[in-house]
Design a protein around this motif. Structure first.
Motif, PDB file in Angstrom:
ATOM      1  N   MET A  59       1.145   0.716  82.849  1.00  0.00           N
ATOM      2  CA  MET A  59       2.738   0.795  83.023  1.00  0.00           C
ATOM      3  C   MET A  59       3.076   1.751  83.774  1.00  0.00           C
ATOM      4  O   MET A  59       2.619   2.840  83.894  1.00  0.00           O
ATOM      5  CB  MET A  59       3.409   1.047  81.511  1.00  0.00           C
ATOM      6  N   ASP A  60       4.238   1.512  84.779  1.00  0.00           N
ATOM      7  CA  ASP A  60       4.727   2.695  85.717  1.00  0.00           C
ATOM      8  C   ASP A  60       5.548   3.476  84.655  1.00  0.00           C
ATOM      9  O   ASP A  60       6.137   3.192  83.981  1.00  0.00           O
ATOM     10  CB  ASP A  60       5.796   1.976  86.585  1.00  0.00           C
ATOM     11  N   ARG A  61       5.433   4.764  84.988  1.00  0.00           N
ATOM     12  CA  ARG A  61       5.866   5.835  84.408  1.00  0.00           C
ATOM     13  C   ARG A  61       7.424   6.052  84.731  1.00  0.00           C
ATOM     14  O   ARG A  61       7.607   7.062  85.371  1.00  0.00           O
ATOM     15  CB  ARG A  61       5.059   7.259  84.275  1.00  0.00           C
ATOM     16  N   ILE A  62       8.112   5.153  84.722  1.00  0.00           N
ATOM     17  CA  ILE A  62       9.732   5.328  85.068  1.00  0.00           C
ATOM     18  C   ILE A  62      10.529   6.136  84.170  1.00  0.00           C
ATOM     19  O   ILE A  62      11.573   6.838  84.555  1.00  0.00           O
ATOM     20  CB  ILE A  62      10.195   4.072  85.074  1.00  0.00           C
ATOM     21  N   TRP A  63      10.184   6.460  82.930  1.00  0.00           N
ATOM     22  CA  TRP A  63      10.912   7.195  82.072  1.00  0.00           C
ATOM     23  C   TRP A  63      10.528   8.618  81.964  1.00  0.00           C
ATOM     24  O   TRP A  63       9.473   8.867  81.923  1.00  0.00           O
ATOM     25  CB  TRP A  63      10.847   6.544  80.530  1.00  0.00           C
ATOM     26  N   LYS A  64      11.330   9.740  82.016  1.00  0.00           N
ATOM     27  CA  LYS A  64      10.878  10.872  82.142  1.00  0.00           C
ATOM     28  C   LYS A  64      11.512  11.687  81.011  1.00  0.00           C
ATOM     29  O   LYS A  64      12.914  11.325  80.599  1.00  0.00           O
ATOM     30  CB  LYS A  64      11.463  11.670  83.332  1.00  0.00           C
ATOM     31  N   PHE A  65      10.550  12.167  80.070  1.00  0.00           N
ATOM     32  CA  PHE A  65      11.089  12.971  78.893  1.00  0.00           C
ATOM     33  C   PHE A  65      11.022  14.662  79.212  1.00  0.00           C
ATOM     34  O   PHE A  65      10.843  15.268  78.062  1.00  0.00           O
ATOM     35  CB  PHE A  65      10.550  12.456  77.818  1.00  0.00           C
ATOM     36  N   THR A  93       8.716  -4.835  76.474  1.00  0.00           N
ATOM     37  CA  THR A  93       9.882  -4.724  76.974  1.00  0.00           C
ATOM     38  C   THR A  93      10.059  -3.766  78.175  1.00  0.00           C
ATOM     39  O   THR A  93      10.870  -3.755  79.133  1.00  0.00           O
ATOM     40  CB  THR A  93      10.882  -4.416  75.874  1.00  0.00           C
ATOM     41  N   GLY A  94       9.285  -2.527  77.767  1.00  0.00           N
ATOM     42  CA  GLY A  94       9.373  -1.474  79.006  1.00  0.00           C
ATOM     43  C   GLY A  94      10.545  -0.323  78.340  1.00  0.00           C
ATOM     44  O   GLY A  94      10.549   0.581  79.095  1.00  0.00           O
ATOM     45  N   TYR A  95      11.042  -0.735  77.317  1.00  0.00           N
ATOM     46  CA  TYR A  95      12.182   0.153  76.726  1.00  0.00           C
ATOM     47  C   TYR A  95      11.594   1.080  75.835  1.00  0.00           C
ATOM     48  O   TYR A  95      10.730   0.607  75.043  1.00  0.00           O
ATOM     49  CB  TYR A  95      13.330  -0.607  76.134  1.00  0.00           C
ATOM     50  N   PRO A  96      12.111   2.469  75.593  1.00  0.00           N
ATOM     51  CA  PRO A  96      11.606   3.216  74.737  1.00  0.00           C
ATOM     52  C   PRO A  96      11.981   2.704  73.247  1.00  0.00           C
ATOM     53  O   PRO A  96      12.967   2.059  73.012  1.00  0.00           O
ATOM     54  CB  PRO A  96      12.182   4.645  75.055  1.00  0.00           C
ATOM     55  N   PHE A 135      21.182   8.568  76.230  1.00  0.00           N
ATOM     56  CA  PHE A 135      22.214   7.927  76.805  1.00  0.00           C
ATOM     57  C   PHE A 135      23.311   7.442  75.930  1.00  0.00           C
ATOM     58  O   PHE A 135      22.916   6.516  75.206  1.00  0.00           O
ATOM     59  CB  PHE A 135      21.528   7.248  77.947  1.00  0.00           C
ATOM     60  N   ASN A 136      24.282   7.456  76.468  1.00  0.00           N
ATOM     61  CA  ASN A 136      25.743   7.122  75.640  1.00  0.00           C
ATOM     62  C   ASN A 136      25.370   7.209  74.226  1.00  0.00           C
ATOM     63  O   ASN A 136      25.692   6.167  73.335  1.00  0.00           O
ATOM     64  CB  ASN A 136      25.749   5.530  76.100  1.00  0.00           C
ATOM     65  N   PRO A 155      16.987   3.811  83.912  1.00  0.00           N
ATOM     66  CA  PRO A 155      16.562   2.970  84.838  1.00  0.00           C
ATOM     67  C   PRO A 155      17.107   1.492  84.573  1.00  0.00           C
ATOM     68  O   PRO A 155      17.613   1.119  83.485  1.00  0.00           O
ATOM     69  CB  PRO A 155      15.048   2.887  84.626  1.00  0.00           C
ATOM     70  N   SER A 156      17.256   0.766  85.834  1.00  0.00           N
ATOM     71  CA  SER A 156      18.108  -0.387  85.680  1.00  0.00           C
ATOM     72  C   SER A 156      17.135  -1.632  85.104  1.00  0.00           C
ATOM     73  O   SER A 156      15.801  -1.336  84.917  1.00  0.00           O
ATOM     74  CB  SER A 156      18.078  -0.917  87.264  1.00  0.00           C
ATOM     75  N   PRO A 157      17.464  -2.586  84.544  1.00  0.00           N
ATOM     76  CA  PRO A 157      16.985  -3.511  83.852  1.00  0.00           C
ATOM     77  C   PRO A 157      15.627  -4.055  84.900  1.00  0.00           C
ATOM     78  O   PRO A 157      14.817  -4.370  84.250  1.00  0.00           O
ATOM     79  CB  PRO A 157      17.866  -4.738  83.586  1.00  0.00           C
ATOM     80  N   GLU A 158      16.124  -4.279  86.065  1.00  0.00           N
ATOM     81  CA  GLU A 158      15.121  -4.819  86.949  1.00  0.00           C
ATOM     82  C   GLU A 158      13.996  -3.736  87.110  1.00  0.00           C
ATOM     83  O   GLU A 158      12.748  -4.258  87.213  1.00  0.00           O
ATOM     84  CB  GLU A 158      15.842  -4.930  88.479  1.00  0.00           C
ATOM     85  N   VAL A 159      14.363  -2.478  87.243  1.00  0.00           N
ATOM     86  CA  VAL A 159      12.972  -1.452  87.285  1.00  0.00           C
ATOM     87  C   VAL A 159      12.369  -1.455  86.117  1.00  0.00           C
ATOM     88  O   VAL A 159      11.054  -1.389  86.088  1.00  0.00           O
ATOM     89  CB  VAL A 159      13.775   0.023  87.332  1.00  0.00           C
TER      90      VAL A 159
END
Length: 329
Positions: free
Chosen positions: A115-121, A259-262, A246-247, A129-133
């Motif tokens: 998995m690409d590490r696009i989420w930073k904590f 899904t790629g979502y946290p 977020f929000n 990140p966008s749904p596409e990313v």
């Protein structure tokens, strides 16, 4: 993908007339291991701690996905190219991991390693990140593309760039394996705690059970329940330290590999049962599935029980564990 324990180990007397307890902390599998052995004398306890360290190191040299020479690294290097023959032990561990993927419909997946590490904590994220990313980040993830050949003991990853990694599941397996080894050697009591994946057996030198204190991440300095362990395992997955908001919504560092979502909704899941490896699979999966689906899954495995703490601090437990029985007065 797994946050270290919200558990406090409560040790009783360290010595008795007939037994000695020794504890050592070492770094293995890239994580902290706390090894506690009760034996006839201090020398025997220390020698058996050495044996545990040697066994964990042996397992690490089979399944580590970041050491080039291991069998799992060879599997990853040959992704999309050719099957790789592995030891029966490695094959069996992979087979059990895939079983978890199937029963959780991908909430647990050892191919998350790609998995690409696009989420930073670490506080650096300013927007989602966008749904596409997010979709692209899991393009090489998918347990259904892992092919096992039992007859030839091979593992094949269908897609180039795929990777598998056992992570904390491997630590749970190592803890269980060391417990089995110690029991076979006649060591009647101890704890192997691999970064929060804890296997215990026997009793403390004073004759009392090993016990853990459960804390609520919202009030980490306070133990609200103490639960005894009798030749069992306990594992906690949590998101109480690594998350972003977020929000007004809290996103955990534990990512749903499908899904790629946290993960959202749960702050921690503590699972009790006979095996640390299996308890780890459940705790990680339940963080992703959420309280309703997670408890529904665990209900099918009555030898395992769980304590769940939601993002708003609510404490829940599986029907086969009455948390009220263990609460401190």
């Amino acid at each position: 993908m797994k946050q270290v324990l919200v558990l406090l180990l409560l040790l009783g007397s360290f010595v008795s007339q007939a037994q000695a307890l020794r504890k050592r902390t070492v770094k293995l599998m890239g994580s902290r291991f706390d090894i506690t052995i009760v034996a006839a004398d201090s020398l025997a306890a220390e020698k058996n701690i050495d044996a545990v360290i040697a066994e964990v190191t042996r397992i690490e040299n089979l399944i580590s996905d970041w050491r080039d020479y291991t069998q799992i690294s060879q599997v990853n290097k040959n992704a999309g190219i050719a099957p790789v023959k592995v030891d029966p032990e490695v094959f069996a561990l992979t087979e059990r991991a895939l079983r978890f993927s199937k029963i959780t419909k991908g909430a647990f997946d050892i191919s998350f390693a790609a998995m690409d590490r696009i989420w930073k904590f670490d506080g650096s994220m300013t927007q989602m990140p966008s749904p596409e990313v997010i979709k692209q980040s899991i393009a090489k993830v998918g347990y259904k593309n892992i092919v096992l050949d039992r007859e030839h003991s091979t593992i094949f990853l269908k897609k180039r760039g795929m990777k598998i990694g056992f992570g904390a599941l491997g630590e749970g397996y190592a803890a269980d394996r060391c417990r089995e080894m110690m029991l076979a050697k006649g060591i009647k009591a101890g704890i192997v705690n691999g970064s929060g994946d804890m296997s215990t057996w026997g009793k403390q030198p004073n004759g009392s059970d090993w016990a853990i204190g459960i804390t609520n991440p919202m009030q980490r300095d306070t133990i609200f329940a103490v639960i005894p362990l009798r030749q069992g395992a306990v594992v906690t997955s949590g998101s109480y330290e690594k998350y972003v908001e977020f929000n007004g919504k809290r996103y955990a560092h534990i990512i749903n590999p499908a899904t790629g979502y946290p993960a959202t909704g749960l702050t921690s899941v503590t699972v009790f049962g006979p095996s640390a490896e299996t308890a780890n699979g459940f705790s990680t999966s339940m963080m992703v599935l959420g309280k309703k689906k997670g408890l529904k899954l665990l209900k099918k495995y009555p030898e395992y029980s769980a304590i769940l703490i939601t993002d708003n601090g609510e404490v829940l437990s599986s029907p086969n564990l009455n948390i009220a029985d263990y609460k401190l007065k």
